[in-house]
Design a protein around this motif. Structure first.
Motif, PDB file in Angstrom:
ATOM      1  N   ASN A 241      40.302  44.545  52.102  1.00 22.94           N
ATOM      2  CA  ASN A 241      40.362  43.739  50.876  1.00 22.94           C
ATOM      3  C   ASN A 241      40.019  44.609  49.689  1.00 22.94           C
ATOM      4  O   ASN A 241      39.056  45.384  49.737  1.00 22.94           O
ATOM      5  CB  ASN A 241      39.347  42.603  50.943  1.00 22.94           C
ATOM      6  N   PHE A 242      40.790  44.462  48.631  1.00 26.32           N
ATOM      7  CA  PHE A 242      40.484  45.190  47.400  1.00 26.32           C
ATOM      8  C   PHE A 242      40.145  44.191  46.305  1.00 26.32           C
ATOM      9  O   PHE A 242      40.882  43.235  46.074  1.00 26.32           O
ATOM     10  CB  PHE A 242      41.682  46.037  46.961  1.00 26.32           C
ATOM     11  N   LEU A 243      39.005  44.420  45.635  1.00 27.11           N
ATOM     12  CA  LEU A 243      38.586  43.508  44.573  1.00 27.11           C
ATOM     13  C   LEU A 243      38.333  44.314  43.319  1.00 27.11           C
ATOM     14  O   LEU A 243      37.668  45.355  43.365  1.00 27.11           O
ATOM     15  CB  LEU A 243      37.276  42.820  44.979  1.00 27.11           C
ATOM     16  N   PRO A 244      38.866  43.857  42.184  1.00 31.35           N
ATOM     17  CA  PRO A 244      38.584  44.575  40.945  1.00 31.35           C
ATOM     18  C   PRO A 244      37.085  44.537  40.629  1.00 31.35           C
ATOM     19  O   PRO A 244      36.425  43.518  40.869  1.00 31.35           O
ATOM     20  CB  PRO A 244      39.406  43.820  39.897  1.00 31.35           C
ATOM     21  N   ALA A 245      36.570  45.638  40.132  1.00 29.42           N
ATOM     22  CA  ALA A 245      35.138  45.702  39.806  1.00 29.42           C
ATOM     23  C   ALA A 245      34.950  46.644  38.635  1.00 29.42           C
ATOM     24  O   ALA A 245      35.777  47.514  38.382  1.00 29.42           O
ATOM     25  CB  ALA A 245      34.350  46.194  41.014  1.00 29.42           C
ATOM     26  N   THR A 246      33.889  46.449  37.927  1.00 32.96           N
ATOM     27  CA  THR A 246      33.566  47.347  36.815  1.00 32.96           C
ATOM     28  C   THR A 246      32.518  48.338  37.301  1.00 32.96           C
ATOM     29  O   THR A 246      31.503  47.942  37.878  1.00 32.96           O
ATOM     30  CB  THR A 246      33.010  46.545  35.628  1.00 32.96           C
ATOM     31  N   LEU A 247      32.808  49.624  37.111  1.00 33.01           N
ATOM     32  CA  LEU A 247      31.896  50.658  37.576  1.00 33.01           C
ATOM     33  C   LEU A 247      31.228  51.310  36.382  1.00 33.01           C
ATOM     34  O   LEU A 247      31.895  51.704  35.424  1.00 33.01           O
ATOM     35  CB  LEU A 247      32.666  51.730  38.354  1.00 33.01           C
ATOM     36  N   THR A 248      29.928  51.391  36.448  1.00 33.42           N
ATOM     37  CA  THR A 248      29.182  52.091  35.401  1.00 33.42           C
ATOM     38  C   THR A 248      28.471  53.271  36.042  1.00 33.42           C
ATOM     39  O   THR A 248      27.721  53.097  37.007  1.00 33.42           O
ATOM     40  CB  THR A 248      28.160  51.160  34.753  1.00 33.42           C
ATOM     41  N   GLY A 279      37.213  49.886  38.320  1.00 34.38           N
ATOM     42  CA  GLY A 279      37.452  50.431  39.652  1.00 34.38           C
ATOM     43  C   GLY A 279      37.804  49.340  40.632  1.00 34.38           C
ATOM     44  O   GLY A 279      38.192  48.233  40.270  1.00 34.38           O
ATOM     45  N   THR A 280      37.689  49.689  41.914  1.00 29.69           N
ATOM     46  CA  THR A 280      38.025  48.753  42.979  1.00 29.69           C
ATOM     47  C   THR A 280      36.927  48.782  44.028  1.00 29.69           C
ATOM     48  O   THR A 280      36.436  49.849  44.392  1.00 29.69           O
ATOM     49  CB  THR A 280      39.362  49.145  43.639  1.00 29.69           C
ATOM     50  N   LEU A 281      36.599  47.609  44.484  1.00 33.04           N
ATOM     51  CA  LEU A 281      35.650  47.494  45.581  1.00 33.04           C
ATOM     52  C   LEU A 281      36.451  47.156  46.829  1.00 33.04           C
ATOM     53  O   LEU A 281      37.356  46.329  46.794  1.00 33.04           O
ATOM     54  CB  LEU A 281      34.670  46.367  45.256  1.00 33.04           C
ATOM     55  N   GLY A 282      36.127  47.837  47.939  1.00 35.15           N
ATOM     56  CA  GLY A 282      36.879  47.576  49.167  1.00 35.15           C
ATOM     57  C   GLY A 282      35.955  47.125  50.279  1.00 35.15           C
ATOM     58  O   GLY A 282      34.852  47.663  50.435  1.00 35.15           O
ATOM     59  N   VAL A 283      36.429  46.127  51.045  1.00 33.93           N
ATOM     60  CA  VAL A 283      35.649  45.707  52.215  1.00 33.93           C
ATOM     61  C   VAL A 283      36.640  45.235  53.278  1.00 33.93           C
ATOM     62  O   VAL A 283      37.610  44.541  52.981  1.00 33.93           O
ATOM     63  CB  VAL A 283      34.616  44.621  51.844  1.00 33.93           C
ATOM     64  N   ARG A 284      36.413  45.705  54.506  1.00 30.89           N
ATOM     65  CA  ARG A 284      37.347  45.353  55.585  1.00 30.89           C
ATOM     66  C   ARG A 284      37.098  43.926  56.055  1.00 30.89           C
ATOM     67  O   ARG A 284      35.944  43.480  56.119  1.00 30.89           O
ATOM     68  CB  ARG A 284      37.178  46.313  56.761  1.00 30.89           C
ATOM     69  N   PRO A 285      38.153  43.199  56.421  1.00 31.70           N
ATOM     70  CA  PRO A 285      38.002  41.804  56.856  1.00 31.70           C
ATOM     71  C   PRO A 285      37.021  41.662  58.015  1.00 31.70           C
ATOM     72  O   PRO A 285      36.297  40.671  58.098  1.00 31.70           O
ATOM     73  CB  PRO A 285      39.415  41.416  57.288  1.00 31.70           C
ATOM     74  N   GLY A 321      40.098  34.042  41.754  1.00 29.99           N
ATOM     75  CA  GLY A 321      41.517  34.058  42.104  1.00 29.99           C
ATOM     76  C   GLY A 321      41.932  35.218  42.989  1.00 29.99           C
ATOM     77  O   GLY A 321      43.067  35.258  43.453  1.00 29.99           O
ATOM     78  N   THR A 322      41.055  36.180  43.220  1.00 26.81           N
ATOM     79  CA  THR A 322      41.420  37.319  44.062  1.00 26.81           C
ATOM     80  C   THR A 322      41.573  36.870  45.517  1.00 26.81           C
ATOM     81  O   THR A 322      40.715  36.172  46.043  1.00 26.81           O
ATOM     82  CB  THR A 322      40.306  38.385  44.019  1.00 26.81           C
ATOM     83  N   PRO A 323      42.670  37.255  46.183  1.00 28.82           N
ATOM     84  CA  PRO A 323      42.806  36.895  47.606  1.00 28.82           C
ATOM     85  C   PRO A 323      41.899  37.756  48.476  1.00 28.82           C
ATOM     86  O   PRO A 323      41.628  38.910  48.144  1.00 28.82           O
ATOM     87  CB  PRO A 323      44.277  37.186  47.911  1.00 28.82           C
ATOM     88  N   MET A 324      41.428  37.173  49.554  1.00 28.96           N
ATOM     89  CA  MET A 324      40.567  37.932  50.463  1.00 28.96           C
ATOM     90  C   MET A 324      40.773  37.439  51.888  1.00 28.96           C
ATOM     91  O   MET A 324      40.974  36.251  52.126  1.00 28.96           O
ATOM     92  CB  MET A 324      39.109  37.743  50.067  1.00 28.96           C
TER      93      MET A 324
END
Lengths: 362, 285
Positions: A241-248, A279-285, A321-324
């Motif tokens: 899964n890819f989720l939009p995220a803000t990286l600082t 950036g993008t946050l990723g997590v496997r199902p 609204g992001t699919p997961m």
């Protein structure tokens, strides 16, 4: 020892570059799998090693010797074609013996080698049959037998299982794994778009995309530490899964925020980056687990549920609204419309910068 | 799911259709049947009793006709057969090699050469026959079988080349490449892989070469001018306006039947391939 070296190898058709800057060393006895989506150039790269496609620039070394212009038959390489490419007018014995006949090997030696290969592949009862009288799996074994008979140092496999049905594919995959054990000194290069084949067979996987190598590594390494978004999304099923995220990026570490809420404050270094990025946050199902609403990292509504027997896959839509996708074992009954709260171990999270490159962990 | 077949097999309709087909078949084959029937009739009855069933049965036409021309008719058959065999051998090898080159190899102007070759398909034989004759006359090859046979070894039958090119294009290139990996050069790929796989097309080439050569009359007429070298069609011609002034029809028919026998046997043996060949090529045949 290095069996095959590719040095800055390129290939183009007209103006279209299909292989760019490929650098790769394949060790003797290693089983390397080229994997990637259709059109990524994996078959082309294999055929360049075989000598069936020319190399426009760069060097191909086989056993340390410059081999760009060596004709295919002199490279000590055998190839198993996707279509098997068995000679339809010859029986199994003649198919297996053909390369030896062309090389003027003596009759007794041909008999011996063909018999040995036929025994290894359980083809002895079929030696007098024509290819069209064989099943798909048997044809596949003859194609592999043709490579074994030549006693080649390198075997190339071009999507050898893609014409087989699912059950036979698994059986043949296991046979290839056994073959790899028996021919431990033989270097094998295997092309597939099926990541299960790649993960189960490979000593090392080469992930290709658009003619470039995205990452090279052991199967688990690619799974645990994908170098970029492409590899992360390609290896693993269902996909990450890819989720939009803000990286600082601050003081060498990375702060991750989603929808204004801080998510994980430790775990990733900045890798020399600074400022703020999308950036993008990723997590496997399979790394998602149910949690209490307070402890949840993600909350969403179930759209669709797939029961696969041993596991259940929930297709969800998060609040923004992001699919997961989440994968559970079947003990948990899920219903459409249900709201799920999910968590994941911080070590199972992946973070990618605006260019899609993975951030290093601490 | 309907259980009855969509087209009702009405027995009456079936019988009607059969009857029609038989009628057409008889109509089409009547001249041939008449030829065979007449060959067993005494000369005098051929035109006075034109029915299919001879009132008087005789083998005299065969016995007499066989030796009538001074040379046994078997010699003419043999001459024809020699030309046919050589033409078949020539066509099989030269056309398949040429077709392999057009289908698989890349050489300068290969597309242009292919186009030119196809153009020759549209060139009537009668246009080239005169210059060809002059060439062979200068070579001193007139009144030998060389002009009839030699060109076949140089892939002059564009139709067969085209047929084989299409066939070879249908053979997966993986086979060529597998053979290349197995150590074959281009000639070995052709000889060990492509040529044997082309067998169905080559059977067709052989059959049609035989049919066309065996029933050829014109080119054999212009190049052969000694009775001992005559082929069967030329010999048959001798029966018609023999120097006696009257034609020996009975013997002509008898020898015609004998000349047709090989064609007939061939048709029976290779009926399927011939029908397929005509269907797939849609050209002469």
């Amino acid at each position: 020892m290095t069996a095959i070296s590719l040095r800055d190898v390129r290939k183009s058709y007209g103006g279209l570059e299909v292989i760019s800057d490929v650098d790769l060393d394949i060790e003797t006895g290693e089983f390397v799998v080229f994997v990637g989506p259709s059109g990524c150039g994996k078959s082309t790269l294999l055929r360049m090693i075989a000598g069936l496609e020319g190399i426009n620039a760069g060097e191909l070394l086989i056993d340390g010797k410059f081999a760009n212009d060596v004709p295919p038959a002199r490279r000590g390489i055998a190839m198993v074609f996707q279509s098997y490419a068995l000679y339809p007018h010859m029986n199994v014995f003649e198919n297996l013996a053909f390369s030896l006949k062309i090389a003027h090997v003596g009759k007794p030696e041909i008999e011996r080698r063909v018999q040995a290969a036929a025994d290894m592949l359980q083809l002895t009862p079929y030696l007098k049959r024509r290819p069209r009288q064989l099943s798909g799996g048997q044809r596949q074994r003859v194609a592999i037998g043709r490579a074994i008979v030549r006693e080649a140092k390198v075997f190339l496999f071009d999507e050898p299982l893609s014409n087989l049905d699912a059950a036979l594919r698994v059986a043949t995959r296991i046979e290839i794994a056994r073959l790899k054990e028996r021919l431990a000194d033989t270097t094998m290069v295997y092309v597939t778009h099926d990541q299960v084949e790649a993960m189960t067979l490979a000593d090392r996987i080469v992930v290709l995309n658009a003619g470039r190598i995205e990452q090279v590594g052991r199967p688990v390494d690619l799974y645990d530490n994908p170098r970029n978004l492409f590899v992360a999304g390609f290896i693993g099923s269902p996909a990450m899964n890819f989720l939009p995220a803000t990286l600082t990026f601050e003081n060498g570490s990375t702060r991750i925020e989603r929808n204004g809420k801080p998510l994980v404050t430790t775990g990733f270094t900045s890798g020399g980056r600074a400022g703020v990025q999308n950036g993008t946050l990723g997590v496997r199902p399979e790394h998602l687990d149910l949690a209490s609403p307070e402890a949840a990292l993600f909350s969403g509504t179930v759209d669709l549920v797939e029961h696969l027997g041993e596991v259940t896959i929930a297709y969800m839509r998060l609040d923004d609204g992001t699919p997961m996708l989440a994968k559970f074992d079947r003990t948990r009954e899920l219903e459409k419309g249900e709201i799920l709260h999910l968590k994941a171990e911080p070590s199972d999270l992946h973070c990618f910068d605006a260019d899609g490159m993975a951030l290093p962990r601490r | 799911m309907s259980e009855a077949p969509t087209q009702a097999t009405n027995p009456a309709r079936r019988a009607g259709r059969m009857l029609l087909l038989i009628a057409v078949a008889v109509l089409m084959s009547y001249p041939l049947l008449w030829l065979i029937a007449s060959s067993f009739k005494p000369e005098s009855l051929i035109f006075s009793d034109p029915g299919l069933i001879p009132a008087q049965f005789t083998l005299a036409n065969y016995l007499e006709g066989w030796n009538r021309l001074g040379v046994p008719f078997g010699i003419f058959m043999l001459n024809s057969a020699v030309i046919c065999v050589l033409a078949i051998v020539g066509n099989l090898f030269s056309c398949s090699v040429a077709a392999y080159a057009f289908a698989r190899l890349e050489f300068p102007f290969s597309k242009l050469a292919f186009g030119l070759m196809l153009l020759t398909l549209m060139l009537p034989f009668h246009v080239t026959v005169l210059p060809q004759y002059i060439v062979f006359q200068n070579l001193g090859a007139v009144n030998t079988i060389i002009p009839l046979v030699l060109p076949k070894f140089f892939a002059v039958d564009a139709f067969f080349i085209f047929l084989l090119v299409q066939f070879i294009r249908g053979i997966p290139r993986d086979l060529d490449q597998a053979a290349e990996m197995d150590g074959c050069n281009k000639y070995q790929i052709f000889w060990h892989i492509i040529f044997p796989i082309c067998r169905p097309a080559l059977v067709l080439v052989a059959i049609f070469t035989f049919l066309w050569t065996w029933s050829d009359f014109f080119s054999q007429l212009i190049y052969l001018n000694q009775v001992e070298k005559y082929t069967a069609p030329l010999a048959l011609n001798l029966f018609i306006d023999a120097t006696s002034g009257e034609s020996a029809w009975g013997m002509l028919f008898a020898m015609s039947v004998i000349t047709l026998l090989p064609l007939f046997i061939l048709f029976v043996l290779f009926q399927r391939q011939i029908a397929e060949g005509i269907a797939t090529t849609g050209l002469k045949g």
